[in-house]
Design an enzyme around this catalytic site. Structure first.
Site, mmCIF file in Angstrom:
data_model
loop_
_atom_site.group_PDB
_atom_site.id
_atom_site.type_symbol
_atom_site.label_atom_id
_atom_site.label_comp_id
_atom_site.label_asym_id
_atom_site.label_seq_id
_atom_site.Cartn_x
_atom_site.Cartn_y
_atom_site.Cartn_z
ATOM 1 N N GLU A 117 16.346 -147.066 6.877
ATOM 2 C CA GLU A 117 16.007 -147.303 8.279
ATOM 3 C C GLU A 117 16.010 -146.013 9.112
ATOM 4 O O GLU A 117 16.784 -145.870 10.067
ATOM 5 C CB GLU A 117 16.965 -148.344 8.874
ATOM 6 N N GLU B 163 15.341 -155.136 2.588
ATOM 7 C CA GLU B 163 16.322 -156.018 3.218
ATOM 8 C C GLU B 163 15.568 -157.138 3.927
ATOM 9 O O GLU B 163 14.535 -156.900 4.549
ATOM 10 C CB GLU B 163 17.178 -155.289 4.263
#
Length: 582
Positions: free
Chosen positions: A197, A316
């Site tokens: 991320e 995810e």
């Protein structure tokens, strides 16, 4: 998932191979796989090496073999140590369990900086590297694909790239030089992901694109030139914040094209439409807007990568509120998990469930919510039917009338309504009419029994495939609250739920503006309010209370799935908060 996204739960918050082991040869341009050298007769290949030798040459086929996947969250990524966020040390039994449940790969997030010197040459503690390798080898030995990465480092120090560019790059490069060297002789079932991320503070979009391209390109060069199996190992590159916005996907596509390497995998994450994911802004249901966010986002990912032969790993997925938190209504949550796996499958995307131990209990190795996981597992193969609701509310007194629900068949056909092992009788207990299913007054009266508050009976709406939809028959009376006094740390409101379930909370000041942390909506995140149906209390939490204006009464409207509402006034005076029923 980054630290800011975590939801607290009750728990808290390889060894090197010897020179004699077999090393597989690689061919340029092949997917981390080529012609394997036969193992000497006295040194048979390990299970991990055997699995590595079977990795397909085609990257698309290899990533497809990783489906389904699972995250070892809040473990090696925990700060500062493996057990710091409430999980036990990882053992072989965990990976045995995952393999037996049908998982074919695991993502092992790793946070490196707590075990690394803060100054050049940014040496990683050998004991930490050894432990990470040990955990990776345990998973590989079970025949699982494994992905490792640089995880919470992204928002702990890499985020400062705009103000300390050269230092960040030097540390990032050193980190990956050490990781790549340590893992270069692992089998080809090991993948490496550059950064989790990625995000950059005080940066324009153009700068973010530049910084991430620098990091991904440098990572690629370091790993590819580190020798061993890294020459053709599958490398995973994220978009900005692993977001599926088209401009970020285009930026990643440009970077991947510039590297001229077929052994690359694109990765994004997905936690649903934000209002639904945290139950804010009246986002109580998995409605058309939430579904559109999913289908359009995954379509963009498919068209940008999968359609062009570039595999995608959904590193995810889940919700920003944990499945056992009650923030998102259970039936609506189940609809999302069924849909997200179906849409990913339809778009050729491999999915990795983010699990910080709110799904699999790391101590007992049992699923905390077996029904949820049965639905998830079924969605890897087929669709499951759902319905407009998973609760039918009946008045505690007075006549009971027939009730109708809408069936969401999802391409299946309705096969019957059951209570345990007993089928209900069509046209006597219920009437099907297209996508409408009406339960008769007589059947509901029988199922409600003495109408004790709460669940009186649970039915199964069965379809031609997938997992049956559970339909709870509940009796209720009008909920009520009492006056209360507390502090800005918490306010506990006595609440007689009487079988009703809370849906969300709207809060305003006298002038109609939003009261609470979210100034853009009058419906605050439901996580700020904790209904406890066993204790008959509702706890208003500190994040909400500390945001209130001093001396300005805030009117809260507690909304219930039964259609009932309770109006309640909160007034803050310094650190004291008083609540009164309006």
């Amino acid at each position: 998932m980054n630290d800011a996204q975590q939801t607290a739960r009750p728990l808290a918050r390889r060894l090197h191979r010897t020179a004699g082991l077999v090393v597989a040869l690689v061919t340029t341009g092949a997917l981390c796989g080529g012609t394997a050298v036969a193992a000497p007769a006295d040194q048979p290949r390990t299970a991990a090496e055997a699995a590595g030798a079977k990795v397909p040459h085609d990257p698309m086929a290899a990533v497809a073999q990783m489906q389904p996947s699972w995250n070892l969250g809040n473990t090696l990524d925990a700060i500062p140590d493996e057990t710091s966020w409430g999980n036990p040390l990882t053992t072989k039994a965990l990976f045995d369990r995952l393999r037996s449940e049908g998982f074919r790969s695991v993502r092992i997030p790793v946070t490196w900086y707590p075990h690394q010197s803060d100054t050049a040459p940014y040496t990683i503690d050998p004991a930490w590297m050894k432990r990470v390798k040990q955990v990776v080898d345990l998973a590989l030995a079970d025949g699982l694909y494994v992905e490792i990465n640089v995880h919470h480092d992204s928002w702990k120090w890499i985020i400062n790239m705009s103000t300390d560019h050269d230092t960040i790059m030097a540390r990032f490069n050193s980190t990956w030089q050490q990781i790549a060297t340590a893992f270069k002789d692992e089998p080809r079932t090991l993948l490496m992901e550059s950064i989790n991320e990625p995000q950059f503070s005080d940066a324009t979009d153009a700068q973010r694109t530049q910084y991430l391209r620098e990091l991904n390109t440098s990572f690629h060069s370091i790993v590819r030139n580190s020798g061993g199996g890294n020459k053709d190992r599958l490398l995973v590159l994220p978009s900005e914040e692993t977001n599926n916005a088209q401009h970020w996907l285009d930026d990643l596509s440009t970077t991947m094209t510039s590297l001229h390497d077929r052994n690359l995998v694109a990765t994004v994450h997905y936690y649903s439409w934000y209002p639904f994911s945290v139950n804010i802004a009246n986002g109580t249901t998995y409605d058309a807007t939430s579904q559109k966010d999913l289908t359009e986002g995954f379509a963009r990912v498919h068209d940008t990568f999968v359609k062009k032969g570039i595999p995608v790993y959904l590193g995810e997925y889940g919700l920003l509120s944990e499945p056992n938190s009650g923030v998102v209504e259970r039936g609506e949550m189940l609809k999302y998990y069924e849909h997200v796996n179906y849409v990913a499958r339809a778009n050729g995307i491999t999915t990795a469930l983010w699990d910080d131990a709110n799904y699999l209990n790391r101590t007992t190795l049992q699923w905390r919510d077996r029904a949820l996981m049965d639905l998830v597992k079924s969605s890897w193969r087929t669709r499951s039917g759902t319905a407009s609701t998973d609760n039918l509310f009946l008045p505690k007194s007075g006549p009971i009338t027939a009730q109708t629900i809408t069936l969401n068949r999802n391409g299946l056909w309705f096969t019957g309504l059951w209570q345990g092992d007993r089928p209900l009788i069509p046209f006597l207990d219920y009437t099907p009419d297209g996508d409408k299913l009406t339960l008769t007054a007589d059947a509901l009266t029988r199922l409600a029994g003495d109408r004790a508050a709460g669940i009186n009976a649970t039915l199964e709406v069965r379809y031609s495939d997938g997992v049956p939809w559970q339909l709870n028959i509940r009796s209720y009376d009008k909920p009520a609250m009492s006056d209360a006094t507390g502090t800005t740390d918490a306010l506990v409101i006595p609440t007689r739920f009487n079988g009703a379930l809370m849906a969300n909370v709207q809060s305003t000041y006298a002038d109609g503006t939003a009261a609470g942390p979210a100034s853009w909506t009058t419906y605050q995140t439901f996580g700020d309010f904790g209904p406890d149906y066993t204790a008959d209390t509702t706890t208003v939490k500190a994040d909400f209370l500390t945001s209130l204006k001093n001396g300005a009464p805030a009117t809260l409207t507690f909304r219930f799935w039964t259609g009932d509402t309770i109006t309640y006034t909160l007034t803050r005076a310094g650190d004291t908060v008083t609540g009164t029923v309006s």
